[in-house]
Structures are given as structure tokens and as C-alpha cells.
Design a protein around this motif. Sequence first.
Motif, PDB file in Angstrom:
ATOM      1  N   THR A  22      -2.534 -34.191 -32.903  1.00 36.07           N
ATOM      2  CA  THR A  22      -1.674 -33.032 -32.527  1.00 36.07           C
ATOM      3  C   THR A  22      -0.533 -33.960 -31.644  1.00 36.07           C
ATOM      4  O   THR A  22      -1.014 -34.976 -30.761  1.00 36.07           O
ATOM      5  CB  THR A  22      -2.392 -32.349 -31.217  1.00 36.07           C
ATOM      6  OG1 THR A  22      -3.348 -31.293 -32.131  1.00 36.07           O
ATOM      7  CG2 THR A  22      -1.653 -31.259 -30.789  1.00 36.07           C
ATOM      8  N   GLN A  67       2.349 -33.483 -28.865  1.00 31.85           N
ATOM      9  CA  GLN A  67       2.708 -32.614 -27.840  1.00 31.85           C
ATOM     10  C   GLN A  67       3.881 -33.435 -27.038  1.00 31.85           C
ATOM     11  O   GLN A  67       3.820 -34.650 -26.936  1.00 31.85           O
ATOM     12  CB  GLN A  67       1.280 -32.544 -26.991  1.00 31.85           C
ATOM     13  CG  GLN A  67       0.456 -31.680 -27.494  1.00 31.85           C
ATOM     14  CD  GLN A  67      -1.012 -31.419 -26.525  1.00 31.85           C
ATOM     15  OE1 GLN A  67      -0.522 -31.217 -25.259  1.00 31.85           O
ATOM     16  NE2 GLN A  67      -1.901 -30.892 -27.223  1.00 31.85           N
ATOM     17  N   THR A 107       7.684 -32.249 -24.365  1.00 34.75           N
ATOM     18  CA  THR A 107       8.408 -31.295 -23.813  1.00 34.75           C
ATOM     19  C   THR A 107       9.887 -31.476 -24.231  1.00 34.75           C
ATOM     20  O   THR A 107      10.234 -32.410 -25.085  1.00 34.75           O
ATOM     21  CB  THR A 107       8.560 -31.537 -22.455  1.00 34.75           C
ATOM     22  OG1 THR A 107       9.260 -32.861 -22.049  1.00 34.75           O
ATOM     23  CG2 THR A 107       7.088 -31.237 -21.721  1.00 34.75           C
ATOM     24  N   HIS A 148       2.612 -23.068 -35.023  1.00 37.77           N
ATOM     25  CA  HIS A 148       2.106 -23.330 -33.740  1.00 37.77           C
ATOM     26  C   HIS A 148       2.561 -21.873 -33.187  1.00 37.77           C
ATOM     27  O   HIS A 148       3.692 -21.764 -32.660  1.00 37.77           O
ATOM     28  CB  HIS A 148       2.739 -24.263 -33.045  1.00 37.77           C
ATOM     29  CG  HIS A 148       1.801 -24.139 -31.579  1.00 37.77           C
ATOM     30  ND1 HIS A 148       0.724 -24.355 -31.354  1.00 37.77           N
ATOM     31  CD2 HIS A 148       2.325 -24.147 -30.181  1.00 37.77           C
ATOM     32  CE1 HIS A 148       0.172 -24.309 -30.192  1.00 37.77           C
ATOM     33  NE2 HIS A 148       1.462 -24.159 -29.545  1.00 37.77           N
ATOM     34  N   ARG A 179       2.172 -23.374 -21.688  1.00 42.68           N
ATOM     35  CA  ARG A 179       2.604 -24.628 -22.320  1.00 42.68           C
ATOM     36  C   ARG A 179       1.408 -25.175 -22.950  1.00 42.68           C
ATOM     37  O   ARG A 179       0.532 -24.859 -23.040  1.00 42.68           O
ATOM     38  CB  ARG A 179       3.270 -25.802 -21.203  1.00 42.68           C
ATOM     39  CG  ARG A 179       4.303 -24.938 -20.664  1.00 42.68           C
ATOM     40  CD  ARG A 179       5.736 -24.663 -21.578  1.00 42.68           C
ATOM     41  NE  ARG A 179       6.726 -24.282 -20.897  1.00 42.68           N
ATOM     42  CZ  ARG A 179       7.528 -23.199 -21.115  1.00 42.68           C
ATOM     43  NH1 ARG A 179       7.018 -22.095 -22.077  1.00 42.68           N
ATOM     44  NH2 ARG A 179       8.469 -22.769 -20.519  1.00 42.68           N
ATOM     45  N   PRO A 180       1.702 -26.420 -24.160  1.00 44.46           N
ATOM     46  CA  PRO A 180       2.675 -26.860 -24.123  1.00 44.46           C
ATOM     47  C   PRO A 180       3.843 -26.459 -24.955  1.00 44.46           C
ATOM     48  O   PRO A 180       3.881 -25.177 -25.534  1.00 44.46           O
ATOM     49  CB  PRO A 180       2.231 -28.121 -25.240  1.00 44.46           C
ATOM     50  CG  PRO A 180       1.228 -27.250 -25.886  1.00 44.46           C
ATOM     51  CD  PRO A 180       0.632 -26.413 -24.876  1.00 44.46           C
ATOM     52  N   CYS A 214       3.868 -28.341 -30.078  1.00 43.13           N
ATOM     53  CA  CYS A 214       2.684 -28.743 -30.547  1.00 43.13           C
ATOM     54  C   CYS A 214       2.637 -28.776 -31.753  1.00 43.13           C
ATOM     55  O   CYS A 214       2.613 -27.546 -32.533  1.00 43.13           O
ATOM     56  CB  CYS A 214       1.586 -27.709 -30.039  1.00 43.13           C
ATOM     57  SG  CYS A 214      -0.080 -28.217 -30.218  1.00 43.13           S
TER      58      CYS A 214
END
Length: 142
Positions: A2, A4, A6, A112, A119-120, A123
Amino acid sequence: MTAQGTFVPFDWTPQEPYDAADGVSLAFITLSKTFEGDLKGSSAVTMIVSSSEHEESRSYVAMERVTATIGDRSGTFVLQHNAVSDEGDDSLTCTVVPGSGTGQLKGLRAAHPHRPRRRPLLCLRPQAALTRPTAPGPPRRR
């Protein structure tokens, strides 16, 4: 695997509504993003937003071309967004458009669904998608 991370949006450029009737308008917005975390890169986004006099009820669809590195793989791909806010009950689904991956991200598949307030912000599951068999198999249940 995965991925992840921002993102930071910038160059938010809303256009005047191209359609407005009975308090509901449709308008284009363009923006750019930079990504940090497992996915590093940038993107260009084009959105169509529907809004009304009900501030807590709106939606958007968007297409986003991402230029990025995920782990040690680089390339581009397109994300499709579908978001709805129904009086504060928010949902967002982002899907990598099948066949849009280029370079070392060719074959990338990811979807997703999530609640934006949880959050994230990003992803993706690129490793499993990049190593999936080339022959189509039966659909997977989620």
C-alpha cells in the motif's frame, strides 16, 4: 503493498458556471497537486463541480494525470474521482483508469473508496496491481 501519502493542492482555478438553473450550478475547476510520502510527484486535475444553495450538498467528478515515482518505479497514470457530499455525509472514490499507466507504472490498477474526513489522503496498492497475471481471471469480490 500500500502506498500512502499526502498531497498539497495549488493553482486552484474555478471557472464561472457553464450551467445554472434553479439554484444548482455546474462549473469547471482546474488545479495542480504535489505528492509526498510513498508516492512522490505532481499532477494536473480537471474537475466538474455541482453545487447548490445547500452548502453541505455538492459533488464533483474529476480526471487527474499523475506523474510520479512509487517506490523505485516511475511513470504516469490517470486517476478518476467521484465525490459526493450529502448534507455532510461525504464519500470519495478514486480509481486508476485501466490502461492509463505508463513507464514502470504500466499496468497499475488501484481503487480506493474512502470517507474524506478519515485520512489517508492517498492510498494505492500498486505492487499487487503491477504483478497481477496478464490473463484475466474471475472477478474478485470485495
